[in-house]
Design a protein around this motif. Structure first.
Motif, PDB file in Angstrom:
ATOM      1  N   VAL A  35       0.734  -1.219   0.247  1.00  0.00           N
ATOM      2  CA  VAL A  35       0.314  -0.067  -0.058  1.00  0.00           C
ATOM      3  C   VAL A  35       0.808   1.591   0.013  1.00  0.00           C
ATOM      4  O   VAL A  35       1.640   1.133   1.051  1.00  0.00           O
ATOM      5  CB  VAL A  35      -1.037  -0.074   1.262  1.00  0.00           C
ATOM      6  CG1 VAL A  35      -1.604   1.512   1.389  1.00  0.00           C
ATOM      7  CG2 VAL A  35      -2.133  -1.312   1.083  1.00  0.00           C
ATOM      8  N   ALA A  36       0.425   1.872  -1.089  1.00  0.00           N
ATOM      9  CA  ALA A  36       1.067   3.697  -0.977  1.00  0.00           C
ATOM     10  C   ALA A  36       0.459   4.402   0.060  1.00  0.00           C
ATOM     11  O   ALA A  36      -1.027   4.436  -0.775  1.00  0.00           O
ATOM     12  CB  ALA A  36       1.489   3.761  -2.287  1.00  0.00           C
ATOM     13  N   ILE A  37       1.050   5.408   0.554  1.00  0.00           N
ATOM     14  CA  ILE A  37      -0.031   6.531   1.102  1.00  0.00           C
ATOM     15  C   ILE A  37       1.532   7.754   1.061  1.00  0.00           C
ATOM     16  O   ILE A  37       2.344   7.402   1.871  1.00  0.00           O
ATOM     17  CB  ILE A  37       0.241   6.124   2.678  1.00  0.00           C
ATOM     18  CG1 ILE A  37      -0.096   4.673   2.980  1.00  0.00           C
ATOM     19  CG2 ILE A  37      -0.456   7.161   3.787  1.00  0.00           C
ATOM     20  CD1 ILE A  37      -0.331   3.722   4.561  1.00  0.00           C
ATOM     21  N   ALA A  38       0.315   8.404   0.674  1.00  0.00           N
ATOM     22  CA  ALA A  38       1.523   9.864   0.398  1.00  0.00           C
ATOM     23  C   ALA A  38       0.683  11.068   1.828  1.00  0.00           C
ATOM     24  O   ALA A  38      -0.231  11.343   1.325  1.00  0.00           O
ATOM     25  CB  ALA A  38       1.333  10.616  -0.804  1.00  0.00           C
ATOM     26  N   GLY A  39       1.835  11.403   2.766  1.00  0.00           N
ATOM     27  CA  GLY A  39       1.543  12.299   3.262  1.00  0.00           C
ATOM     28  C   GLY A  39       1.123  11.585   5.217  1.00  0.00           C
ATOM     29  O   GLY A  39      -0.387  10.399   4.800  1.00  0.00           O
ATOM     30  N   LEU A  40       1.189  12.118   6.092  1.00  0.00           N
ATOM     31  CA  LEU A  40       1.318  11.041   6.763  1.00  0.00           C
ATOM     32  C   LEU A  40       0.829  11.949   8.505  1.00  0.00           C
ATOM     33  O   LEU A  40       1.724  11.406   9.385  1.00  0.00           O
ATOM     34  CB  LEU A  40       2.626  10.373   7.415  1.00  0.00           C
ATOM     35  CG  LEU A  40       3.221   9.512   6.352  1.00  0.00           C
ATOM     36  CD1 LEU A  40       4.880   8.877   6.308  1.00  0.00           C
ATOM     37  CD2 LEU A  40       2.478   8.020   5.995  1.00  0.00           C
ATOM     38  N   ASP A 109      12.014  13.181   1.004  1.00  0.00           N
ATOM     39  CA  ASP A 109      11.330  13.838  -0.084  1.00  0.00           C
ATOM     40  C   ASP A 109       9.495  14.428  -0.561  1.00  0.00           C
ATOM     41  O   ASP A 109       9.151  15.638  -0.904  1.00  0.00           O
ATOM     42  CB  ASP A 109      11.888  14.532  -0.845  1.00  0.00           C
ATOM     43  CG  ASP A 109      13.579  14.585  -0.734  1.00  0.00           C
ATOM     44  OD1 ASP A 109      13.635  15.041   0.583  1.00  0.00           O
ATOM     45  OD2 ASP A 109      14.273  13.745  -1.863  1.00  0.00           O
ATOM     46  N   GLY A 110       9.251  13.688   0.566  1.00  0.00           N
ATOM     47  CA  GLY A 110       7.421  13.673  -0.267  1.00  0.00           C
ATOM     48  C   GLY A 110       7.477  13.348  -1.888  1.00  0.00           C
ATOM     49  O   GLY A 110       8.501  12.169  -2.087  1.00  0.00           O
ATOM     50  N   VAL A 111       5.992  13.230  -2.169  1.00  0.00           N
ATOM     51  CA  VAL A 111       6.002  12.690  -3.907  1.00  0.00           C
ATOM     52  C   VAL A 111       6.285  13.537  -4.199  1.00  0.00           C
ATOM     53  O   VAL A 111       5.965  14.543  -4.185  1.00  0.00           O
ATOM     54  CB  VAL A 111       5.180  12.600  -3.807  1.00  0.00           C
ATOM     55  CG1 VAL A 111       4.374  11.703  -5.083  1.00  0.00           C
ATOM     56  CG2 VAL A 111       4.205  10.912  -2.968  1.00  0.00           C
ATOM     57  N   THR A 112       6.893  13.945  -5.147  1.00  0.00           N
ATOM     58  CA  THR A 112       7.997  14.427  -6.114  1.00  0.00           C
ATOM     59  C   THR A 112       7.789  13.991  -7.428  1.00  0.00           C
ATOM     60  O   THR A 112       7.942  12.817  -8.185  1.00  0.00           O
ATOM     61  CB  THR A 112       9.587  15.625  -6.432  1.00  0.00           C
ATOM     62  OG1 THR A 112      10.635  13.275  -6.202  1.00  0.00           O
ATOM     63  CG2 THR A 112       9.326  15.500  -3.931  1.00  0.00           C
TER      64      THR A 112
END
Length: 291
Positions: A35-40, A109-112
């Protein structure tokens, strides 16, 4: 973090109380899923912890922020002991503390643009928990998920409830639903709010409207809403991963408000081009400009 003396981790035993709601074979499918989760932040940390306790063992997580005291009311990994620490490190530690066998890939770096494909590599489902105001990044992630055939879901914490949307790779796209292409930022935000929450269930009990300030990029949120998001998201991820029947994809949506005890299923063919949505956007825009 070392285990307490006398205790040894065993996957089957750790998640044995899931059995009954899932079969043993299904539990192993959850174990293999990624599972991919962007933002925590508010919802992202809760998503990761809920799915780790479900027995999902593989995660791609992305965030560049650090914990601060103002996170304390709603963020699952916000403790005085985690203040000033990167959210991604704290959440990864918590996931591994639940399941030491977890494979957690960190995107600090977050998602870029540079790491988007790597972030989505090998992923079975994308769970969106990016900050409300990073709409351009969110659009890129949803667009790439569609191109790669990855199901994508979002659950927004609204008041003391949650609004859920699922974007199937073969159904209505994020872009076709929200229709923000080429618009000014305020217009994009208005359309995003309207699209996420067509029912607007929480608006009736907002007692301090001045707490919503889009110019300063801030607004109220509750821990209850974040936990409801995680429960709803985890359930739909389970259904998707285990092929437990159809999920209603956009333009269908669901909004549950615990404060009012109301559940609404919304259907907006043509997305924000639907007449009801156009009226809602027209209502929201002056509110944003006045904040």
């Amino acid at each position: 973090m070392p285990a307490a003396p006398g205790f040894v981790f065993d996957y089957d035993r750790a998640f044995s109380r899931n059995i009954g709601w899932v079969t043993k074979d299904e539990q192993q499918r959850l174990r293999r899923a990624r599972v991919a989760i962007a933002g925590l932040g508010g919802v992202g940390g809760a998503h990761a912890i809920a799915m780790a306790r479900l027995g999902v063992a593989n995660f791609n997580i992305a965030d560049f922020d650090e914990f601060d005291v103002h996170n304390m009311n709603r963020q699952a990994a916000a403790f005085m002991s985690s203040m000033g620490r990167p959210k991604i490190e704290v959440v990864a530690e918590m996931v591994r503390d639940i399941n030491p066998e977890s494979d957690v890939r960190l995107f600090r770096d977050g998602v870029t643009d540079a790491n988007l494909d790597e972030f989505l590599k090998g992923v079975d489902v994308y769970v969106d928990s990016l900050d409300f105001f990073v709409l351009e990044v969110r659009r890129k992630v949803f667009r790439r998920c569609r191109e790669l055939g990855i199901p994508a879901m979002t659950a927004a914490p609204l008041g003391m409830g949650t609004a859920f949307l699922y974007f199937s790779p073969t159904g209505m796209s994020f872009e076709d639903y929200f229709k923000v292409e080429g618009l000014a930022h305020d217009d994009q935000y208005a359309r995003f709010i309207a699209g996420v929450s067509p029912a607007m269930l929480s608006r009736q009990y907002l007692v301090a409207p001045e707490a919503v300030n889009f110019k300063e990029r801030r607004g109220p949120s509750t821990g209850m809403a974040c936990e409801l998001c995680a429960g709803l998201m985890g359930t739909n991820v389970l259904k998707l991963l285990l092929n437990r029947g159809p999920l209603r994809a956009a333009p269908w949506g669901m909004h549950f408000d615990a404060y009012r005890g109301v559940l609404k299923h919304t259907w907006r063919p043509w997305g924000n081009a639907h007449p009801l949505q156009r009226l809602l956007v027209a209502f929201i825009k002056p509110v944003l400009k006045g904040s």
